[in-house]
Design a protein around this motif. Structure first.
Motif, short mmCIF file in Angstrom:
data_model
loop_
_atom_site.label_atom_id
_atom_site.label_comp_id
_atom_site.label_asym_id
_atom_site.label_seq_id
_atom_site.Cartn_x
_atom_site.Cartn_y
_atom_site.Cartn_z
N ALA A 548 14.24 51.94 13.24
CA ALA A 548 14.85 53.18 12.75
C ALA A 548 14.10 54.41 13.22
CB ALA A 548 14.93 53.15 11.23
N ALA A 549 12.78 54.37 13.19
CA ALA A 549 11.99 55.54 13.60
C ALA A 549 12.17 55.82 15.08
CB ALA A 549 10.52 55.32 13.27
N ALA A 550 12.18 54.78 15.90
CA ALA A 550 12.32 54.97 17.34
C ALA A 550 13.70 55.49 17.71
CB ALA A 550 12.03 53.65 18.07
N VAL A 551 14.72 55.03 17.03
CA VAL A 551 16.08 55.47 17.32
C VAL A 551 16.22 56.97 17.06
CG1 VAL A 551 18.46 55.32 16.47
CG2 VAL A 551 17.19 53.24 17.00
N GLY A 552 15.49 57.50 16.11
CA GLY A 552 15.57 58.91 15.79
C GLY A 552 15.20 59.83 16.94
N ALA A 553 14.54 59.29 17.95
CA ALA A 553 14.15 60.11 19.10
C ALA A 553 15.30 60.36 20.06
CB ALA A 553 13.00 59.43 19.84
N TYR A 554 16.43 59.69 19.87
CA TYR A 554 17.56 59.81 20.78
C TYR A 554 18.68 60.61 20.13
CZ TYR A 554 15.19 56.19 23.44
OH TYR A 554 14.27 55.47 24.15
N ASP A 555 19.25 61.52 20.89
CA ASP A 555 20.37 62.32 20.41
C ASP A 555 21.66 61.61 20.78
OD1 ASP A 555 22.16 64.20 19.60
OD2 ASP A 555 21.61 65.72 21.09
N VAL A 556 22.33 61.06 19.79
CA VAL A 556 23.57 60.32 20.04
C VAL A 556 24.78 61.09 19.52
CG1 VAL A 556 22.40 58.09 20.01
CG2 VAL A 556 23.38 59.00 17.89
N GLY A 557 24.56 62.31 19.03
CA GLY A 557 25.65 63.05 18.41
C GLY A 557 26.79 63.35 19.35
N GLY A 558 26.53 63.46 20.64
CA GLY A 558 27.60 63.77 21.58
C GLY A 558 28.22 62.56 22.23
N LEU A 559 27.77 61.38 21.85
CA LEU A 559 28.26 60.14 22.44
C LEU A 559 29.26 59.46 21.53
CD1 LEU A 559 24.90 58.60 23.74
CD2 LEU A 559 26.56 59.94 25.05
N GLY A 560 30.18 58.71 22.14
CA GLY A 560 31.00 57.81 21.35
C GLY A 560 30.14 56.71 20.77
N THR A 561 30.62 56.08 19.71
CA THR A 561 29.81 55.07 19.02
C THR A 561 29.43 53.93 19.95
OG1 THR A 561 30.86 55.61 16.92
CG2 THR A 561 29.76 53.49 17.07
N GLY A 562 30.38 53.41 20.72
CA GLY A 562 30.07 52.33 21.64
C GLY A 562 29.02 52.72 22.66
N ASP A 563 29.15 53.94 23.21
CA ASP A 563 28.16 54.41 24.19
C ASP A 563 26.79 54.59 23.54
OD1 ASP A 563 30.00 54.47 26.23
OD2 ASP A 563 30.55 56.58 25.89
N ALA A 564 26.76 55.05 22.30
CA ALA A 564 25.49 55.21 21.60
C ALA A 564 24.78 53.88 21.41
CB ALA A 564 25.71 55.88 20.24
N VAL A 565 25.54 52.85 21.02
CA VAL A 565 24.96 51.52 20.85
C VAL A 565 24.42 51.01 22.18
CG1 VAL A 565 25.47 49.12 20.29
CG2 VAL A 565 26.35 50.95 18.83
N ARG A 566 25.18 51.23 23.26
CA ARG A 566 24.73 50.76 24.58
C ARG A 566 23.50 51.52 25.07
NH1 ARG A 566 30.35 49.83 24.94
NH2 ARG A 566 30.81 51.99 25.49
N LEU A 567 23.46 52.82 24.82
CA LEU A 567 22.28 53.60 25.21
C LEU A 567 21.03 53.08 24.52
CD1 LEU A 567 20.85 56.13 26.42
CD2 LEU A 567 21.51 57.34 24.33
N LEU A 568 21.14 52.87 23.23
CA LEU A 568 19.98 52.39 22.48
C LEU A 568 19.58 50.99 22.93
CD1 LEU A 568 21.04 53.70 18.95
CD2 LEU A 568 19.31 54.67 20.47
N ALA A 569 20.57 50.14 23.20
CA ALA A 569 20.26 48.78 23.67
C ALA A 569 19.55 48.81 25.00
CB ALA A 569 21.55 47.97 23.76
#
Length: 603
Positions: A548-569
């Motif tokens: 959870a802490a590491a994910v907070g470093a990424y801005d996913v607000g402008g991404l679709g949900t699927g793209d956000a999951v793929r970026l984090l993966a």
């Protein structure tokens, strides 16, 4: 826990249906702690280890029983619901897949628990307790006990599989059914709800089932007449909607009153109030009582096996007589029906009024169907002598009588365990209560009051937020699970004790203890600010508990949900989309109401 303490707890749980059985348990503690604790309380000798695998396994044997195995996972492929007659058009089969769910946070996200729990706040929120894993552990124990009951009755025990995903879907089944109904909700789905705060800073819950008491309480405090009228309906339906957007004037009213005045208004009106207890306060009185008790009674006798059970229907040939209202007892009986028992509901003349509770599917309440589809029903006025005679006649041919009446009502009506034992000495008499008589001066034994009194309101919220009981019916659901587990233990004990009747008691308090016990064990400390989903362009994603802490470093607000999951993966971080459409991927029953998959797979 020391060996002596463990033996004391086991003794307090009552008779032990798993005496002479041993159980080898492997797997992560998150998925196996509840399994280990409950099997030990039931008398099994347990050994456990963590083999590093992502799932938990338990194998019971001994005492004349062959091996019975249960596996509990975070996620597993979901088959069709037993009661579904029409598949969802165009929906992807199987529900949340193993790749998307790997811990408590992602299980809550994928099953809709976060969405329902977050309704009061207006956005998905994670529960600070390990709710789906706890429920999955209870489901695994149910599967093991059901297999042993089947074997004791001349059948064969199969292998059972369950998961946190199945537990989460079961927990939101009523909300999913309502979302997929033919009509809208009876009350608005919008942010808002209890708890309230007094002028001197006391945070409290309010409870009443009577609109007259509601009105009298608010009039005594000087609330505007329009606000108290507008507030009743969302307050009344908060169990069903998981939110209560009543007028802000009601909060303002109690903000201007001292706690002593609020208590006096409650006492005069017939409403009840309960100040939220902290985890530290609950820890100070925590008695480590087991979640249920089993008490044999009667001389015993021959138990007639009317039908040979099968691995898929381990309770086939057994009859459960249920006199339950709302969630706790009906859910327990629903689970027993899914295991193969014939369930007969005892309803008042004219039928259960909750059958008509909106929203409806095919003319029947969708929520009512979620807990009661497939059950038979008889009508009996238990307040009358003829109605009580009718009930005793039904008990004579039943294996289980299950109810959640108010404390003392069964004895008042001469329908308590000792009374019904004269009719059926081999009866498993099951009472699912609020408090189990364990707390002096306890308020009304409803879900939200028990949450308030036991520190659950603090445990479910992160440490940097004020406490607030969830408006999702956490304890009613978990209490129903524990009630079914207790009945299964009672049935097995009856088989192993020469047909003696067994009284089994479970409670919402036991469910609360199951949730706050881990927090108390770690010093009544609340979790930090985790299980907070992140907003995306079209929804929400929930990071896993470990990142959870590491994910907070990424801005996913402008991404679709699927793209956000793929970026984090791509950066080695696990996250899952938060389910918002609760009914979309579910099958439908004959009324058109959504049906969640069965909690277990046997085979």
């Amino acid at each position: 826990m020391t060996q002596a303490a463990s033996q004391d707890l086991t003794a307090r749980a009552g008779a032990r249906p798993l005496d002479a059985l041993r159980c080898d348990i492997v797997g992560p503690p998150e998925l196996t702690d509840v399994v280990t604790a409950h099997l030990r309380l039931l008398g099994a000798h347990t050994t456990r280890s963590d083999d590093g695998a992502g799932s938990g396994r338990a194998v019971l044997c001994g005492g004349g029983f062959g091996p019975v195995e249960a596996e509990v996972r975070w996620a597993d492929p979901l088959g069709p619901a037993r009661d579904a007659v029409a598949p969802p058009a165009g929906a992807a089969p199987g529900g949340p897949g193993p790749g998307s769910v790997h811990d408590e946070a992602t299980a809550q996200a994928a099953t809709g628990v976060m969405s329902v729990h977050g309704r009061r706040d207006g956005a998905p929120r994670g529960l600070g307790v390990d709710y789906t894993a706890t429920a999955a552990g209870v489901l695994a124990v149910q599967g093991l006990l059901a297999g042993l009951v089947a074997e004791a009755r001349g059948g064969t025990a199969g292998r059972v599989t369950t998961s946190a995903v199945r537990a989460g879907l079961l927990a939101v089944s009523q909300y999913a059914a309502a979302e997929g109904a033919d009509e809208g909700e009876a009350a608005q789905l919008a942010p808002g709800g209890p708890p309230f705060t007094s002028a001197d800073g006391v945070v409290f819950e309010l409870e009443t089932l009577d609109p007259g008491a509601w009105a009298a309480f608010w009039r005594a405090l000087g609330a505007p007449a329009e606000a108290l009228r507008a507030g009743w309906r969302p307050f009344q339906f908060r169990y069903a909607t998981a939110c209560a957007p009543f007028p802000e004037a009601l909060h303002t009213t109690v903000h201007g009153a001292a706690w002593s005045r609020i208590q006096a208004a409650a006492a005069a009106s017939g409403a009840e109030v309960c100040a939220l207890r902290t985890l530290a306060e609950r820890a100070a009185e925590y008695d480590h009582a087991p979640p249920w008790t089993l008490t044999p009674y009667g001389p015993g006798g021959l138990v007639h096996h009317r039908q040979v059970p099968t691995p898929e229907r381990p309770l086939a040939g057994l009859t459960v007589l249920e006199a339950g209202r709302r969630i706790q007892a009906p859910l327990a009986a629903h689970l027993l029906r899914l295991l193969g028992a014939d369930v007969v509901r005892v309803e008042p003349p004219g039928g259960d009024p909750l059958r008509g509770m909106p929203p409806a599917c095919g003319g029947v309440s969708a929520r009512w169907l979620a807990l009661n589809r497939g059950k038979d029903a008889v009508e009996a006025d238990i307040k009358s002598p003829s109605g009580r005679r009718r009930l005793r006649d039904l008990v004579a041919d039943a294996d289980v009588f299950l109810h959640n009446w108010a404390p003392g009502k069964a004895a008042q009506l001469a329908l308590d365990a000792d009374d019904l034992a004269r009719v059926n000495p081999g009866l498993v008499y099951a009472y699912t209560s609020g408090w189990a008589g364990r707390i002096d001066g306890a308020p009304m034994g409803t879900d939200f009051m028990v949450q308030a009194r036991t520190g659950v309101g603090e445990a479910v919220r992160p440490a940097d937020e004020p406490p607030a009981p969830s408006l999702m019916t956490l304890l009613d659901v978990l209490g129903g699970l524990l009630g079914a587990e207790a009945v299964l233990a009672g049935l097995l004990l009856r088989e192993r004790a020469g047909g003696r009747g067994v009284r089994v008691d479970s409670s919402l308090l036991g469910a609360a203890d199951a949730l706050v016990g881990p927090a108390i064990a770690r010093g009544a400390r609340r979790p930090g600010g985790f299980r907070r989903p992140l907003r995306t362009a079209d929804g929400w994603v929930a990071p896993g508990d470990g990142c959870a802490a590491a994910v907070g470093a990424y801005d996913v607000g402008g991404l679709g949900t699927g793209d956000a999951v793929r970026l984090l993966a791509a950066h080695g971080l696990k996250a899952t989309a938060v389910a918002s459409d609760l009914a979309g991927a579910l099958g439908r029953d004959g009324h058109g109401a959504p049906v969640v998959p069965d909690p277990w797979t046997f085979g």
